[in-house]
Design a protein around this motif. Structure first.
Motif, PDB file in Angstrom:
ATOM      1  N   THR A  38      -3.253   6.964   1.848  1.00 27.41           N
ATOM      2  CA  THR A  38      -3.996   6.101   2.764  1.00 27.41           C
ATOM      3  C   THR A  38      -5.000   6.905   3.595  1.00 27.41           C
ATOM      4  O   THR A  38      -6.167   6.526   3.728  1.00 27.41           O
ATOM      5  CB  THR A  38      -3.029   5.357   3.695  1.00 27.41           C
ATOM      6  OG1 THR A  38      -2.134   4.556   2.913  1.00 27.41           O
ATOM      7  CG2 THR A  38      -3.793   4.464   4.666  1.00 27.41           C
ATOM      8  N   ILE A  39      -4.541   8.020   4.151  1.00 27.67           N
ATOM      9  CA  ILE A  39      -5.425   8.864   4.962  1.00 27.67           C
ATOM     10  C   ILE A  39      -6.567   9.413   4.097  1.00 27.67           C
ATOM     11  O   ILE A  39      -7.716   9.504   4.532  1.00 27.67           O
ATOM     12  CB  ILE A  39      -4.634  10.010   5.607  1.00 27.67           C
ATOM     13  CG1 ILE A  39      -3.576   9.461   6.564  1.00 27.67           C
ATOM     14  CG2 ILE A  39      -5.572  10.950   6.363  1.00 27.67           C
ATOM     15  CD1 ILE A  39      -2.628  10.516   7.085  1.00 27.67           C
ATOM     16  N   GLY A  40      -6.244   9.773   2.866  1.00 24.87           N
ATOM     17  CA  GLY A  40      -7.265  10.282   1.958  1.00 24.87           C
ATOM     18  C   GLY A  40      -8.339   9.250   1.672  1.00 24.87           C
ATOM     19  O   GLY A  40      -9.532   9.571   1.613  1.00 24.87           O
ATOM     20  N   ARG A  41      -7.926   8.008   1.500  1.00 20.38           N
ATOM     21  CA  ARG A  41      -8.908   6.941   1.259  1.00 20.38           C
ATOM     22  C   ARG A  41      -9.817   6.768   2.475  1.00 20.38           C
ATOM     23  O   ARG A  41     -11.026   6.545   2.333  1.00 20.38           O
ATOM     24  CB  ARG A  41      -8.200   5.627   0.936  1.00 20.38           C
ATOM     25  CG  ARG A  41      -7.457   5.626  -0.396  1.00 20.38           C
ATOM     26  CD  ARG A  41      -6.915   4.230  -0.718  1.00 20.38           C
ATOM     27  NE  ARG A  41      -8.002   3.303  -0.984  1.00 20.38           N
ATOM     28  CZ  ARG A  41      -8.585   3.140  -2.165  1.00 20.38           C
ATOM     29  NH1 ARG A  41      -8.187   3.844  -3.210  1.00 20.38           N
ATOM     30  NH2 ARG A  41      -9.573   2.271  -2.306  1.00 20.38           N
ATOM     31  N   LEU A  42      -9.253   6.873   3.676  1.00 25.23           N
ATOM     32  CA  LEU A  42     -10.061   6.770   4.895  1.00 25.23           C
ATOM     33  C   LEU A  42     -11.048   7.931   4.991  1.00 25.23           C
ATOM     34  O   LEU A  42     -12.203   7.752   5.369  1.00 25.23           O
ATOM     35  CB  LEU A  42      -9.149   6.736   6.118  1.00 25.23           C
ATOM     36  CG  LEU A  42      -8.272   5.485   6.273  1.00 25.23           C
ATOM     37  CD1 LEU A  42      -7.297   5.659   7.438  1.00 25.23           C
ATOM     38  CD2 LEU A  42      -9.148   4.246   6.489  1.00 25.23           C
ATOM     39  N   LEU A  43     -10.575   9.130   4.644  1.00 31.78           N
ATOM     40  CA  LEU A  43     -11.462  10.292   4.629  1.00 31.78           C
ATOM     41  C   LEU A  43     -12.593  10.081   3.630  1.00 31.78           C
ATOM     42  O   LEU A  43     -13.762  10.377   3.912  1.00 31.78           O
ATOM     43  CB  LEU A  43     -10.672  11.550   4.277  1.00 31.78           C
ATOM     44  CG  LEU A  43     -11.490  12.842   4.110  1.00 31.78           C
ATOM     45  CD1 LEU A  43     -12.178  13.208   5.415  1.00 31.78           C
ATOM     46  CD2 LEU A  43     -10.589  13.988   3.637  1.00 31.78           C
ATOM     47  N   GLY A  44     -12.260   9.543   2.461  1.00 30.90           N
ATOM     48  CA  GLY A  44     -13.276   9.276   1.446  1.00 30.90           C
ATOM     49  C   GLY A  44     -14.310   8.262   1.913  1.00 30.90           C
ATOM     50  O   GLY A  44     -15.499   8.397   1.621  1.00 30.90           O
ATOM     51  N   ALA A  45     -13.860   7.243   2.659  1.00 30.95           N
ATOM     52  CA  ALA A  45     -14.791   6.249   3.201  1.00 30.95           C
ATOM     53  C   ALA A  45     -15.761   6.901   4.177  1.00 30.95           C
ATOM     54  O   ALA A  45     -16.959   6.572   4.211  1.00 30.95           O
ATOM     55  CB  ALA A  45     -14.019   5.127   3.882  1.00 30.95           C
TER      56      ALA A  45
END
Length: 310
Positions: A38-45
């Motif tokens: 989840t945190i990785g997806r936010l970082l990617g955004a």
């Protein structure tokens, strides 16, 4: 290459900021796997918004490789690709610092018998891989199952280089790092029956390449795979990896060795490789490294396919 060694100079104040960043990353990486996704997806955004140059390169690659998709579909794929890139940042840290037992629970490995048989036959193996965003953790998970040597380019920051190499090599103490330019060393390992991770899917310039189609576009494709296989008397064994959508880990597939390889010419071999690359990327395009300018080298007389860097 020699094993990485800790040096007293790493305590110098010029490394303190990097130590702080690594420490914070280590703390975050202790969170549960699904939380890191989840945190990785936010970082990617966030990366999607601020990394304008890389976003434009990836968008152009998707436009070139998937003309059949609508602009809306490609934009959705682009955002998913950046989400995957954000997750890869934490996968890198997981592969460096998670315990072997915790990491191994994420591995779903298929086709390991192909590497085992090559080892029994005393044959070297070129483990032909791709630049997926899951590259780092895929290599770590496979390294727990079988000794894999890797092509390596030294990082400019000596502390980061130490952390990275130590993290990579801890999964199998028998594994070796080979300088990317050390062709003689690579051939020596192949003739000794070692398996070496090698990815031929990027544009390294026209000098050591031939132009053959990839996604319908003439792409500079390195001929080294054929040369290494011929001179190293080695098998070429395709390897793919995928982050599973259900959050259960990673599917690693060691495919059967290529038959009749090398073939009658470099062009035939490179075309065969690119057909495999294209088929593999189409299976999970959101996890491929689209931020590389894969078609930057052009055949004589053909126009450039990318805008000038801003």
């Amino acid at each position: 290459m020699d094993r990485p060694r800790f040096r007293a100079v790493f305590f110098h104040p010029r490394f303190w900021l990097l130590w702080l960043g690594l420490g914070l990353l280590w703390l975050v990486t202790q969170l549960p796997y699904r939380a890191l996704l989840t945190i990785g997806r936010l970082l990617g955004a966030g990366m999607y918004r601020v990394a304008g140059e890389r976003r434009r390169i990836a968008a152009r690659n998707l436009e070139l490789c998937f003309p059949e998709k609508s602009a809306k579909e490609r934009k959705r794929l682009l955002k998913e690709n950046f989400a995957s890139t954000g997750i890869a940042f934490f996968e890198m840290a997981m592969s460096w610092w998670w315990s072997r037992q915790r990491l191994a629970r994420l591995a779903h490995v298929e086709g390991l018998e192909h590497l085992k048989q090559a080892q029994l036959d005393g044959k070297g193996v070129i483990l032909m891989a791709l630049h997926f965003t899951t590259l780092e953790i895929g290599a770590a998970l496979l390294g727990q199952k079988h000794t894999i040597d890797g092509m390596y380019r030294e990082h400019g920051n000596p502390l980061f280089d130490y952390i990275q190499r130590r993290g990579r090599e801890r999964h199998n103490l028998d594994s070796l790092a080979v300088e990317r330019e050390d062709v003689r060393g690579m051939l020596k390992l192949l003739r000794a029956g070692r398996a070496i991770w090698y990815a031929p899917d990027q544009d390294y310039g026209a000098k050591q390449s031939v132009f053959v189609p990839l996604f319908g576009i003439q792409a500079a494709t390195v001929t080294a795979t054929s040369k290494f296989a011929r001179l190293g008397k080695a098998l070429v064994v395709p390897f793919t990896q995928e982050r599973l959508a259900d959050g259960s880990g990673y599917r690693l597939v060691i495919h059967p060795p290529l038959t009749d390889f090398p073939g009658e010419s470099d062009e035939v071999d490179c075309l065969r490789i690119n057909q495999w690359v294209e088929a593999s990327v189409r299976e999970c395009p959101e996890q491929y490294l689209w931020t590389h300018r894969r078609f930057k080298s052009r055949p004589p007389g053909e126009p450039k396919l990318y805008e000038k860097r801003r």
